[in-house]
Design a protein around this motif. Structure first.
Motif, mmCIF file in Angstrom:
data_model
loop_
_atom_site.group_PDB
_atom_site.id
_atom_site.type_symbol
_atom_site.label_atom_id
_atom_site.label_comp_id
_atom_site.label_asym_id
_atom_site.label_seq_id
_atom_site.Cartn_x
_atom_site.Cartn_y
_atom_site.Cartn_z
ATOM 1 N N SER A 131 1.040 -1.231 -0.063
ATOM 2 C CA SER A 131 0.049 -0.101 -0.125
ATOM 3 C C SER A 131 0.732 1.113 -0.012
ATOM 4 O O SER A 131 2.189 1.324 0.405
ATOM 5 C CB SER A 131 -0.928 -0.014 1.154
ATOM 6 N N ALA A 132 0.438 2.388 -0.443
ATOM 7 C CA ALA A 132 1.127 3.807 -0.444
ATOM 8 C C ALA A 132 1.767 3.980 0.924
ATOM 9 O O ALA A 132 0.635 4.120 1.955
ATOM 10 C CB ALA A 132 -0.033 4.747 -1.167
ATOM 11 N N GLY A 133 2.959 4.454 1.059
ATOM 12 C CA GLY A 133 3.381 4.700 2.145
ATOM 13 C C GLY A 133 3.584 3.869 3.336
ATOM 14 O O GLY A 133 3.880 3.815 4.396
ATOM 15 N N GLN A 134 3.318 2.275 2.739
ATOM 16 C CA GLN A 134 3.637 1.276 3.841
ATOM 17 C C GLN A 134 4.388 0.215 2.863
ATOM 18 O O GLN A 134 3.838 -0.924 2.726
ATOM 19 C CB GLN A 134 2.163 0.706 4.105
ATOM 20 N N PRO A 135 5.712 0.334 2.817
ATOM 21 C CA PRO A 135 6.261 -0.684 2.132
ATOM 22 C C PRO A 135 6.572 -1.796 3.109
ATOM 23 O O PRO A 135 6.274 -1.817 4.309
ATOM 24 C CB PRO A 135 7.824 -0.053 2.204
ATOM 25 N N PHE A 136 6.559 -3.181 2.607
ATOM 26 C CA PHE A 136 6.890 -4.577 3.193
ATOM 27 C C PHE A 136 8.036 -4.377 4.090
ATOM 28 O O PHE A 136 9.119 -3.758 3.702
ATOM 29 C CB PHE A 136 7.072 -5.336 2.025
ATOM 30 N N LYS A 137 7.951 -4.818 5.154
ATOM 31 C CA LYS A 137 9.119 -4.966 6.010
ATOM 32 C C LYS A 137 9.316 -6.331 6.437
ATOM 33 O O LYS A 137 8.330 -7.438 6.301
ATOM 34 C CB LYS A 137 8.714 -4.510 7.257
ATOM 35 N N ALA A 138 10.479 -6.770 6.814
ATOM 36 C CA ALA A 138 10.810 -8.236 7.071
ATOM 37 C C ALA A 138 10.067 -8.930 8.292
ATOM 38 O O ALA A 138 9.726 -10.337 8.274
ATOM 39 C CB ALA A 138 12.520 -8.514 7.473
ATOM 40 N N ASP A 139 9.588 -7.931 8.930
ATOM 41 C CA ASP A 139 8.759 -8.602 10.290
ATOM 42 C C ASP A 139 7.072 -8.551 10.064
ATOM 43 O O ASP A 139 6.335 -8.757 11.177
ATOM 44 C CB ASP A 139 9.328 -8.060 11.457
ATOM 45 N N ASP A 140 6.886 -8.478 8.737
ATOM 46 C CA ASP A 140 5.340 -8.022 8.478
ATOM 47 C C ASP A 140 4.841 -9.509 8.668
ATOM 48 O O ASP A 140 5.390 -10.458 8.484
ATOM 49 C CB ASP A 140 5.188 -7.473 7.386
ATOM 50 N N THR A 141 3.554 -9.667 8.947
ATOM 51 C CA THR A 141 2.838 -10.863 9.089
ATOM 52 C C THR A 141 2.997 -11.224 7.749
ATOM 53 O O THR A 141 2.322 -10.449 6.609
ATOM 54 C CB THR A 141 1.581 -10.698 9.611
ATOM 55 N N PRO A 142 3.330 -12.470 7.227
ATOM 56 C CA PRO A 142 3.310 -12.942 5.747
ATOM 57 C C PRO A 142 1.704 -13.072 5.416
ATOM 58 O O PRO A 142 0.860 -13.616 6.095
ATOM 59 C CB PRO A 142 3.783 -14.296 5.778
ATOM 60 N N ALA A 143 1.589 -12.840 3.884
ATOM 61 C CA ALA A 143 0.154 -12.917 3.322
ATOM 62 C C ALA A 143 0.449 -13.342 1.933
ATOM 63 O O ALA A 143 0.193 -12.500 0.966
ATOM 64 C CB ALA A 143 -0.294 -11.569 3.364
ATOM 65 N N PRO A 144 1.123 -14.709 1.555
ATOM 66 C CA PRO A 144 1.170 -15.011 0.355
ATOM 67 C C PRO A 144 -0.126 -15.124 -0.208
ATOM 68 O O PRO A 144 -0.909 -15.683 0.446
ATOM 69 C CB PRO A 144 2.089 -16.312 0.611
ATOM 70 N N GLU A 145 -0.079 -15.144 -1.567
ATOM 71 C CA GLU A 145 -1.513 -15.228 -2.314
ATOM 72 C C GLU A 145 -1.388 -16.311 -3.466
ATOM 73 O O GLU A 145 -2.241 -17.237 -3.619
ATOM 74 C CB GLU A 145 -1.679 -14.095 -2.993
ATOM 75 N N ASP A 146 -0.320 -16.695 -3.866
ATOM 76 C CA ASP A 146 -0.332 -17.514 -4.983
ATOM 77 C C ASP A 146 0.643 -18.893 -4.463
ATOM 78 O O ASP A 146 1.077 -18.941 -3.292
ATOM 79 C CB ASP A 146 0.362 -17.187 -6.312
ATOM 80 N N HIS A 147 0.553 -20.104 -5.204
ATOM 81 C CA HIS A 147 1.127 -21.337 -4.896
ATOM 82 C C HIS A 147 2.536 -21.141 -4.476
ATOM 83 O O HIS A 147 2.908 -21.669 -3.495
ATOM 84 C CB HIS A 147 0.770 -22.256 -6.145
ATOM 85 N N TYR A 148 3.130 -20.326 -5.294
ATOM 86 C CA TYR A 148 4.607 -20.167 -5.304
ATOM 87 C C TYR A 148 4.746 -19.454 -4.004
ATOM 88 O O TYR A 148 5.877 -19.907 -2.880
ATOM 89 C CB TYR A 148 5.198 -19.521 -6.426
ATOM 90 N N GLY A 149 4.247 -18.359 -3.604
ATOM 91 C CA GLY A 149 4.345 -17.662 -2.329
ATOM 92 C C GLY A 149 4.099 -18.536 -1.200
ATOM 93 O O GLY A 149 4.972 -18.430 -0.013
ATOM 94 N N ILE A 150 3.075 -19.357 -1.246
ATOM 95 C CA ILE A 150 2.796 -20.198 -0.228
ATOM 96 C C ILE A 150 3.499 -21.194 0.201
ATOM 97 O O ILE A 150 4.021 -21.659 1.349
ATOM 98 C CB ILE A 150 1.258 -20.927 -0.444
ATOM 99 N N SER A 151 4.247 -21.874 -1.084
ATOM 100 C CA SER A 151 5.301 -22.630 -0.694
ATOM 101 C C SER A 151 6.601 -22.254 0.140
ATOM 102 O O SER A 151 7.218 -22.888 0.693
ATOM 103 C CB SER A 151 5.502 -23.747 -2.082
#
Length: 315
Positions: free
Chosen positions: A120-140
């Protein structure tokens, strides 16, 4: 320092092996297919892969790059299970054998897809964010991360997890390689009005960071941590195309088509995912790597693109 590298013949693997060797590491490159030179063949990566021959070389560190990568058109009956067989079970099998062989640290190349598909705008991903994978590759990849942390706890072998965004550099293929070809050929592109922001990471920057993490003496604070990596230069797709045209010294032909039109047409053509990556935003925060390990990118985006143009071998 002896380092075993999986996926050594790949785009990232070959670059990493060259960097490690140039810095005095004793590199043990492993490949799936027929070995060349000092490479060691291990066959397909999965739950039954036998790593004893490669681990008999007694590496102190393993860098695990080999994976079933993101597939645009997947013909598998159960794609998620296919990803899990390689990226989860294959990684855990290697980790268990490595720990049993006395490996001190395993560096695991994951993916920013563990964090999600867009920021989201102004909210870059950080290393300690709660994971939220969406596709099969990310989930694996997320599942592999969780199980590798568990193995680290059980065995004492250190695990370092790196989640890069899109990696580009000499030899890149996929969508980025296609963009380069279109730019070189002067093909008009309907991307002149895209005002998104995306983080990318140059191959030179990624392998430099991996090399740092592959040296426990230089990076003791990396043990059992996760890191996000980028060039620290976030650009829109339009800005990226301009940088590419400048690097290749060609005229850029951009058409300012409204983003909503691009999305509509892409979905009608079944290319919605491609459009999302071209017009969506994905920004990462690399401050953890900077603050904890003192790491900084070693090349700028413009420098990496110019190196690509200078040695370009794309058809």
């Amino acid at each position: 320092m002896k380092v075993l590298v999986t996926g050594a013949a790949g785009f990232i693997g070959s670059g990493l092996c060259n960097t490690l060797a140039s810095r005095g590491f004793d590199v043990v490159p492993t490949v799936r297919g027929a070995p060349v030179g000092d490479e060691i063949a291990v066959g397909d990566i999965g739950p039954d892969t036998d790593w004893r021959g490669a681990l008999a070389t007694q590496p102190e560190v393993v860098v695990h790059l080999a994976a079933r990568v993101h597939v645009m058109k997947d013909d598998e009956t159960d794609p998620l299970e296919s990803y899990r067989a390689v990226n989860v079970e294959g990684s855990l099998n290697l980790a268990r054998q490595a720990a049993a062989a006395g490996v001190e640290r395993l560096v695991y190349l994951s993916s920013i897809k563990v964090n999600g598909e867009s920021s989201s705008a102004g909210q870059p991903f950080k290393a300690d964010d709660t994971p939220a994978p969406e596709d099969h590759y990310g989930i694996s990849k997320h599942e592999a991360e969780k199980m590798l942390r568990q193995i680290a706890t059980e065995t004492g072998m250190e695990v370092v997890i790196i989640r890069p965004p899109l990696v580009y550099g000499l030899g890149v293929k996929g969508n980025f390689g296609s963009l380069v070809r279109w730019i070189r050929k002067g093909i008009p592109l309907p991307l002149g009005a895209v005002h998104n922001k995306r983080s990318l990471v140059a191959l030179e920057n990624l392998v430099d960071f991996i090399a740092l993490c592959a040296d426990p003496e230089r990076s003791p604070r990396a043990a059992n941590e996760e890191f996000l990596i980028s060039d620290s230069e976030d650009v829109s797709t339009t800005e990226l195309l301009r940088k590419l045209a400048n690097a290749y010294d060609v005229a850029l032909r951009l058409v300012p088509i409204p983003v909503s039109w691009i999305q509509t047409v892409a979905r009608l053509l079944g290319k919605g995912n491609v459009a999302d990556r071209l017009i969506g935003s994905l920004v990462v925060d690399i401050s953890k790597a900077e603050d904890l390990l003192g790491w900084k990118p070693v090349v700028s985006m413009d420098e990496q693109l110019k190196m690509m143009a200078l040695h370009d071998t794309l058809p």
